[in-house]
Enzyme design. Structure first.
Site, PDB file in Angstrom:
ATOM      1  N   TYR A   5       9.386   2.091   9.898  1.00  0.00           N
ATOM      2  CA  TYR A   5       9.498   3.122   8.857  1.00  0.00           C
ATOM      3  C   TYR A   5      10.967   3.493   8.721  1.00  0.00           C
ATOM      4  O   TYR A   5      11.650   3.705   9.732  1.00  0.00           O
ATOM      5  CB  TYR A   5       8.759   4.397   9.254  1.00  0.00           C
ATOM      6  CG  TYR A   5       7.250   4.349   9.199  1.00  0.00           C
ATOM      7  CD1 TYR A   5       6.572   3.798   8.113  1.00  0.00           C
ATOM      8  CD2 TYR A   5       6.501   4.920  10.217  1.00  0.00           C
ATOM      9  CE1 TYR A   5       5.190   3.799   8.070  1.00  0.00           C
ATOM     10  CE2 TYR A   5       5.113   4.922  10.175  1.00  0.00           C
ATOM     11  CZ  TYR A   5       4.463   4.363   9.096  1.00  0.00           C
ATOM     12  OH  TYR A   5       3.099   4.368   9.053  1.00  0.00           O
ATOM     13  N   HIS A  23       0.841  -1.206   0.000  1.00  0.00           N
ATOM     14  CA  HIS A  23       0.000   0.000   0.000  1.00  0.00           C
ATOM     15  C   HIS A  23       0.867   1.243   0.000  1.00  0.00           C
ATOM     16  O   HIS A  23       2.087   1.152   0.171  1.00  0.00           O
ATOM     17  CB  HIS A  23      -0.929   0.006   1.229  1.00  0.00           C
ATOM     18  CG  HIS A  23      -0.195   0.058   2.541  1.00  0.00           C
ATOM     19  ND1 HIS A  23       0.166  -1.077   3.241  1.00  0.00           N
ATOM     20  CD2 HIS A  23       0.268   1.090   3.277  1.00  0.00           C
ATOM     21  CE1 HIS A  23       0.801  -0.736   4.344  1.00  0.00           C
ATOM     22  NE2 HIS A  23       0.899   0.576   4.399  1.00  0.00           N
ATOM     23  N   HIS A  67       4.767   7.222   2.576  1.00  0.00           N
ATOM     24  CA  HIS A  67       5.560   6.010   2.409  1.00  0.00           C
ATOM     25  C   HIS A  67       4.920   5.026   1.437  1.00  0.00           C
ATOM     26  O   HIS A  67       3.705   5.025   1.243  1.00  0.00           O
ATOM     27  CB  HIS A  67       5.812   5.306   3.750  1.00  0.00           C
ATOM     28  CG  HIS A  67       4.599   4.725   4.414  1.00  0.00           C
ATOM     29  ND1 HIS A  67       3.853   5.381   5.348  1.00  0.00           N
ATOM     30  CD2 HIS A  67       3.996   3.515   4.277  1.00  0.00           C
ATOM     31  CE1 HIS A  67       2.860   4.620   5.759  1.00  0.00           C
ATOM     32  NE2 HIS A  67       2.911   3.469   5.121  1.00  0.00           N
ATOM     33  N   HIS A 106       1.378  -0.483  15.015  1.00  0.00           N
ATOM     34  CA  HIS A 106       0.344   0.545  14.898  1.00  0.00           C
ATOM     35  C   HIS A 106      -0.909   0.072  15.638  1.00  0.00           C
ATOM     36  O   HIS A 106      -1.265  -1.109  15.563  1.00  0.00           O
ATOM     37  CB  HIS A 106      -0.079   0.732  13.433  1.00  0.00           C
ATOM     38  CG  HIS A 106       0.972   1.261  12.519  1.00  0.00           C
ATOM     39  ND1 HIS A 106       1.672   2.429  12.741  1.00  0.00           N
ATOM     40  CD2 HIS A 106       1.416   0.799  11.328  1.00  0.00           C
ATOM     41  CE1 HIS A 106       2.491   2.647  11.732  1.00  0.00           C
ATOM     42  NE2 HIS A 106       2.380   1.674  10.868  1.00  0.00           N
ATOM     43  N   GLU A 120       8.107   1.483   4.282  1.00  0.00           N
ATOM     44  CA  GLU A 120       7.703   0.710   5.457  1.00  0.00           C
ATOM     45  C   GLU A 120       7.908  -0.769   5.162  1.00  0.00           C
ATOM     46  O   GLU A 120       7.605  -1.236   4.059  1.00  0.00           O
ATOM     47  CB  GLU A 120       6.221   0.966   5.750  1.00  0.00           C
ATOM     48  CG  GLU A 120       5.655   0.138   6.900  1.00  0.00           C
ATOM     49  CD  GLU A 120       4.184   0.438   7.195  1.00  0.00           C
ATOM     50  OE1 GLU A 120       3.416   0.631   6.239  1.00  0.00           O
ATOM     51  OE2 GLU A 120       3.819   0.474   8.379  1.00  0.00           O
ATOM     52  N   HIS A 165      -5.697  -2.207   4.429  1.00  0.00           N
ATOM     53  CA  HIS A 165      -5.681  -1.008   3.581  1.00  0.00           C
ATOM     54  C   HIS A 165      -4.914  -1.298   2.296  1.00  0.00           C
ATOM     55  O   HIS A 165      -3.936  -2.039   2.284  1.00  0.00           O
ATOM     56  CB  HIS A 165      -5.146   0.232   4.282  1.00  0.00           C
ATOM     57  CG  HIS A 165      -3.781   0.094   4.926  1.00  0.00           C
ATOM     58  ND1 HIS A 165      -3.253  -1.091   5.360  1.00  0.00           N
ATOM     59  CD2 HIS A 165      -2.845   1.018   5.200  1.00  0.00           C
ATOM     60  CE1 HIS A 165      -2.063  -0.879   5.872  1.00  0.00           C
ATOM     61  NE2 HIS A 165      -1.776   0.384   5.795  1.00  0.00           N
TER      62      HIS A 165
HETATM   63 FE   LIG Z   1       1.761   1.827   5.951  1.00  0.00          FE
END
Ligand SMILES: [Fe+2]
Length: 307
Positions: A255, A152, A214, A246, A265, A199
């Site tokens: 990151y 993503h 990112h 997260h 990432e 996502h």
């Molecule tokens: Fe991400």
């Protein structure tokens, strides 16, 4: 999944092409699959089957040129282009072959200033494993960080609300998670999926258009994320945040920055949402947990450093 399938390619600007090619090949462990007459270098992750997913181009300024999502077939591409046009979004067709091993692309600019493409065709080169009776991995999966796939992007720009409408109403995405601004109303950040992934793309409201936060690469396990951190340290890669988890999406992450300052990432995990799930909301007071659950820290760099 019958419409938009997944993020298929992204083109990133780098300062020094050869230094960056070495970084992405030897440290990130991407597979170099070609170079074109525009001087672009094409890579794929080891377990991806299409010819390319990550393309770098030498430029004076770092950042993202464009990104593309693969759609099911050319009929889907034609329909989505017509739907975009009916919605009032101008599109242009990029010729087949303008990118190596890639068919026609429908290109348009999002309200956040990002150039997005849809395409249906990219040559399949396989993942190096046979289609009959494959082993679980091969030599390419052990070279460098060696992520499984481009997973993503997180992009920064103005008017993410207008992006959300396009992704939900035309492209068939659903809103998985969001962060509300301090007023408790305004959607400051959105995580959108077109699949079963937590996502496929995310946006954060930001005054400057067209910014890259990112590109994210999927690792197979938490152990592989930690190993990625080891490889970053061995190669003196600048690390931004992590290893940590997260709260938002539950992804476990590091990151870091490429030699030109483009953040990337390496992550694993997250849950698998369905389109009927209610959107998860994070209020501003809990955003530090959303970003870094164990440390509960609103890292300044997350909000301010983009390319
Ligand atoms: Fe991400």
């Amino acid at each position: 999944m019958t419409g938009v399938l997944r993020p298929g390619h992204v083109q990133i600007r780098v300062f020094d092409l050869e230094e960056s090619a070495r970084f992405y090949r030897d440290v990130m462990g991407l597979v170099e699959t070609g170079r074109d007459n525009q001087g672009r270098v094409y890579f794929k992750c080891w377990d991806e089957r299409d010819h390319n997913s990550y393309i770098i181009r030498q430029a004076e300024e770092a950042g993202i040129d464009f990104f593309g999502f693969k759609v099911l077939d050319t009929a889907t591409l034609d329909k989505l282009e017509a739907d975009l046009n009916a919605y009032g979004i101008e599109t242009t067709r990029m010729a087949a072959g303008e990118m190596l091993e890639t068919g026609e692309r429908v290109r348009f600019t999002l309200p956040t200033g990002h150039v997005m493409e849809l395409y249906a065709e990219k040559s399949s080169v396989g993942n190096g494993l046979p289609n009959a009776n494959p082993g679980p991995w091969n030599g390419a999966s052990e070279q460098g960080i060696a992520p499984v796939r481009l997973d993503h992007m997180l992009l920064y720009g103005p008017n993410v609300a207008a992006n959300k409408k396009i992704f939900e109403e035309i492209l068939g995405f659903f809103l998985v998670e969001r962060v509300l601004a301090e007023d408790g109303q305004f959607e400051a950040a959105l995580w959108l999926s077109c699949s079963h992934k937590v996502h496929d793309i995310a946006f954060v409201e930001h005054p400057e258009p067209g910014k890259l936060h990112h590109c994210s690469f999927l690792m197979e396990s938490w152990e592989k994320v930690l190993r990625a951190g080891d490889i970053m340290s061995m190669n003196e890669v600048s690390v931004d945040i992590g290893p940590t988890r997260h709260g938002i999406t539950r992804g476990c992450t590091i990151y870091a920055w490429d030699p030109s300052g483009n953040r990337f990432e390496t992550f694993m995990g997250g849950y698998q949402p369905y389109p009927d799930y209610e959107t998860i909301t994070w209020d501003w007071d809990h955003f530090p947990q959303g970003l870094d659950y164990p440390q509960r820290k609103l890292h300044e760099s997350f909000l301010t450093i983009v390319t």
